[in-house]
Design a protein around this motif. Structure first.
Motif, mmCIF file in Angstrom:
data_model
loop_
_atom_site.group_PDB
_atom_site.id
_atom_site.type_symbol
_atom_site.label_atom_id
_atom_site.label_comp_id
_atom_site.label_asym_id
_atom_site.label_seq_id
_atom_site.Cartn_x
_atom_site.Cartn_y
_atom_site.Cartn_z
ATOM 1 N N ARG A 30 -1.940 3.388 -1.807
ATOM 2 C CA ARG A 30 -0.687 4.111 -1.539
ATOM 3 C C ARG A 30 0.112 3.325 -0.497
ATOM 4 O O ARG A 30 0.735 2.328 -0.810
ATOM 5 N N THR A 34 1.494 -3.256 -8.875
ATOM 6 C CA THR A 34 1.966 -1.881 -8.984
ATOM 7 C C THR A 34 2.759 -1.531 -7.734
ATOM 8 O O THR A 34 2.472 -2.014 -6.645
ATOM 9 N N GLY A 71 -3.436 -2.451 -5.141
ATOM 10 C CA GLY A 71 -3.063 -1.061 -5.315
ATOM 11 C C GLY A 71 -3.134 -0.252 -4.045
ATOM 12 O O GLY A 71 -2.944 -0.760 -2.938
ATOM 13 N N ARG A 85 3.953 0.300 -4.535
ATOM 14 C CA ARG A 85 3.268 1.053 -3.492
ATOM 15 C C ARG A 85 4.235 2.048 -2.879
ATOM 16 O O ARG A 85 5.428 2.096 -3.193
ATOM 17 N N ALA A 114 -4.759 5.166 -6.292
ATOM 18 C CA ALA A 114 -3.405 5.362 -5.770
ATOM 19 C C ALA A 114 -3.361 6.303 -4.577
ATOM 20 O O ALA A 114 -2.388 6.307 -3.819
#
Length: 648
Positions: A496, A378, A494, A380, A471
């Protein structure tokens, strides 16, 4: 024998110069029988007498010792002032040498340090080299350049022979001398680079140096320390290389007061408490940029203060306490931290983590990522590149105090240390700081649920956690991970922003810790030497604790069951021993052999040292790779050097 006889003579009839020097040094204890000890000579008389030759004219010391009473006072005051100047110049030399080492890329990758500089005093190179050995944990050679030549000193670490190293580099030197632990030499200026190369060649060719560690004699409580105990320990004097002083450790000691003292503010004055017992303590040279944490494990020697006449502790080292913080309930009774911080720690998670690393288990071995389906990659937020940050701990405290974060480290002992330190540094967030590593595998699912539900502000974990972070949680990589599989998990975990907060020193620490995976030749040799007296004597029992203690003493940090069985397996493959596991230990039989063995002939030795090289290569990639390359690898959107606000 000679020292004991000399002390007796000094106390019975000290010369006027000795009396004057003690007075000049503000040594307030009256000169009665037994008052001048080996410690007095080492800490009071010796440095002042030696200062004359180090920074001035050595005849000044001789004149003092030969002087009569009327002339002694002035000469003693002069030597005392000369010693203060020696301390100032030594501190300056150490600071300059540290700056040179820290500013050179790749310098901390080398097995030893060689630093040459203009303007240094040759008489201080040995003292400064000692300081740098303590700081960097490897042999150090310092050279004071003056015109076409230079004079220098070398200091070693256990397992490294300074004199043999100088012998190897002899073609580069004008003259040299010394012994196993220290040496001196003179050199032509133009030969310095060749001298460095010769020493590096020797260090790479010979056995690796055993990392230094403190040897402790006993763990005690402060309440057990008395003047009578100190008097009994004094009977073991005089101390020296062959008869070191007793060194004690006390765990979970709270700091009531801490302040720098001394002319340069480099000593640390402490007031320590444990239960109902409270004692003063002094740590020479231990006053750093930060105050010590509130709860310590402290290594010390108990002494009677020559100033106050009271019992105090001479602190040699300390660390953040590894135990669980305890506070008082409303009735004044002590209660565990797990009772204070809420439901999660009521289940014992933090206490289990601390208990795990306090046992004789492997503390630094690479952990496997759970065998789950690899999470989908995913995108970032930012890659925050803080590699080689000058103060990682300050940066970490600032980062996690402002946001929800996962702090990723490489090993169980480090995870527990980081969590404990953050709980002390950020007491307002202690309720939401939790830790996870492979020793808590049964708690993995519940911890993931808690973290996902937002009940954990700061999660300190190893890759053994697996899975993904929410997240809203930043991911701080506080140490380089061991294996590509761990980095791949980090790539897909995952979160942030991804914050890289490690450097060469952390990789060097990993190199030392990998001795638990791949014991060095020196560690295996020491281990076998311990077993060899049993050769040909049939089967005997080696307790697990004895084996772990032996490996840790020989330079295998955090050794546990796996490290012990790796060492035994290597020896078994070389037909030196045979063993079977038993309750609380091993049944061993040591073979009576005379022919030498070739270590790489042992498949286990070869396999794990290949793994060690692979780990170090992997870590080096993530340490030196350009931020742009890492941004693409970790699927980050932008690169933010120093943090989004630029304050880091």
């Amino acid at each position: 024998v000679l020292v004991r006889a000399g002390l007796k003579r000094l106390n019975e009839k000290p010369r006027p110069g000795v009396q004057a020097l003690l007075q000049a040094a503000r040594h307030s204890a009256p000169l009665g029988a037994g008052q001048i000890t080996a410690r007095t000579i080492a800490l009071v008389l010796g440095p002042r007498i030696n200062a004359a030759g180090r920074v001035g004219d050595p005849h000044a010391a001789l004149e003092l010792l030969l002087s009569e009473e009327e002339a002694a006072e002035e000469k003693a005051i002069f030597l005392d002032r000369l010693n203060q100047e020696r301390q100032r110049l030594e501190a300056l030399m150490v600071a300059e040498a540290q700056a040179l080492v820290d500013s050179r890329p790749g310098e901390l990758e080398k097995p030893l340090l060689v630093v040459a500089e203009e303007g240094w005093l040759p008489g201080l190179t040995g003292l400064a080299a000692n300081r740098l050995v303590e700081r960097y944990g490897r042999p150090v050679f310092l050279i004071a350049l003056n015109g076409p030549e230079g004079r220098g000193s070398g200091r070693g670490t256990p397992g490294f022979d300074v004199f043999r190293a100088l012998q190897h580099a002899a073609p580069c030197l004008l003259e040299f001398g010394g012994h196993t632990g220290a040496g001196g030499f003179s050199i032509k200026r133009e030969a310095v680079e060749a001298f460095k190369e010769a020493l590096m060649e020797y260090a790479r060719r010979e056995e690796p140096a055993i990392p230094q560690s403190l040897k402790l004699d006993a763990a005690v409580k402060l309440a057990e320390l008395t003047p009578e105990l100190v008097a009994e320990l004094d009977l073991l004097e005089p101390h020296g290389c062959g008869n070191p002083p007793v060194r004690l450790v006390s765990f979970g000691v709270s700091v009531e007061d801490a302040r720098p003292v001394g002319a340069n503010g480099n000593h640390l004055k402490l007031r320590l408490r444990q239960g109902d017992s409270s004692l003063d303590a002094i740590g020479f040279g231990l006053a750093g940029d930060k105050a010590p944490p509130g709860n310590l494990d402290v290594v010390f020697r108990p002494v009677i203060s020559e100033v106050t006449g009271r019992l105090e502790l001479k602190v040699e080292d300390f660390r953040e306490a590894a135990g669980v913080e305890r506070t008082k309930d409303e009735g004044g009774r002590m209660k565990d931290e797990e009772e204070r911080v809420g439901r999660v720690t009521e289940e014992g998670l933090f206490k289990k983590a601390v208990t795990y690393i306090s046992q004789l288990t492997d503390l630094y071995l690479p952990e496997e990522v759970p065998g789950e389906k690899a999470p989908a990659l995913t995108a970032r937020g930012a890659l925050v590149d803080l590699r080689e940050h000058p103060d990682r701990w300050a940066a970490l405290e600032k980062l996690v105090s402002e946001r929800r974060a996962a702090v990723v480290v490489s090993a169980p002992a480090v995870a527990s240390e980081v969590a404990a330190r953050l709980r002390l540094a950020l007491p307002q967030k202690a309720r939401g700081i939790l830790v996870f590593h492979s020793g808590l595998a049964k708690e993995r699912r519940s911890l993931r649920e808690l973290a996902s539900a937002g009940e954990v502000d700061i999660l300190v974990t190893t890759p053994a956690l697996g899975g993904q972070f929410v997240a809203e949680r930043d991911v701080v990589v506080f140490e380089p991970l061991y294996t590509w599989a761990q980095w791949e998990w980090l790539r897909g975990c995952g979160g942030r922003d991804l914050i890289l907060l490690f450097g060469h020193r952390e990789r060097e620490a990993a190199r030392r810790r990998l001795a638990a995976v791949a014991p060095s030749r020196q560690a295996l040799l020491c281990f076998y030497r311990y077993l060899r007296p049993y050769a040909g004597k049939g089967t005997f029992r080696l307790s697990f604790s004895e084996a772990v203690s032996l490996l840790r003493r020989t330079g295998v940090p955090g050794a546990g069951r796996r490290a012990v069985e790796t060492a035994l397996q290597v020896l078994a493959e070389l037909n030196l021993v045979s063993f079977t596991a038993a309750a609380e230990g091993y049944h061993l039989q040591v073979e009576a052999v005379t022919a030498k063995r070739f270590l790489p002939a042992a498949p286990t030795f070869k396999k794990y040292h290949a793994f060690k090289r692979e780990v170090l290569s992997c870590q080096r990639h993530f340490l030196v790779a350009p931020a742009e390359v890492l941004k693409d690898y970790f699927q980050c959107g932008i690169i933010t050097p120093g943090g989004a606000d630029g304050t880091l």
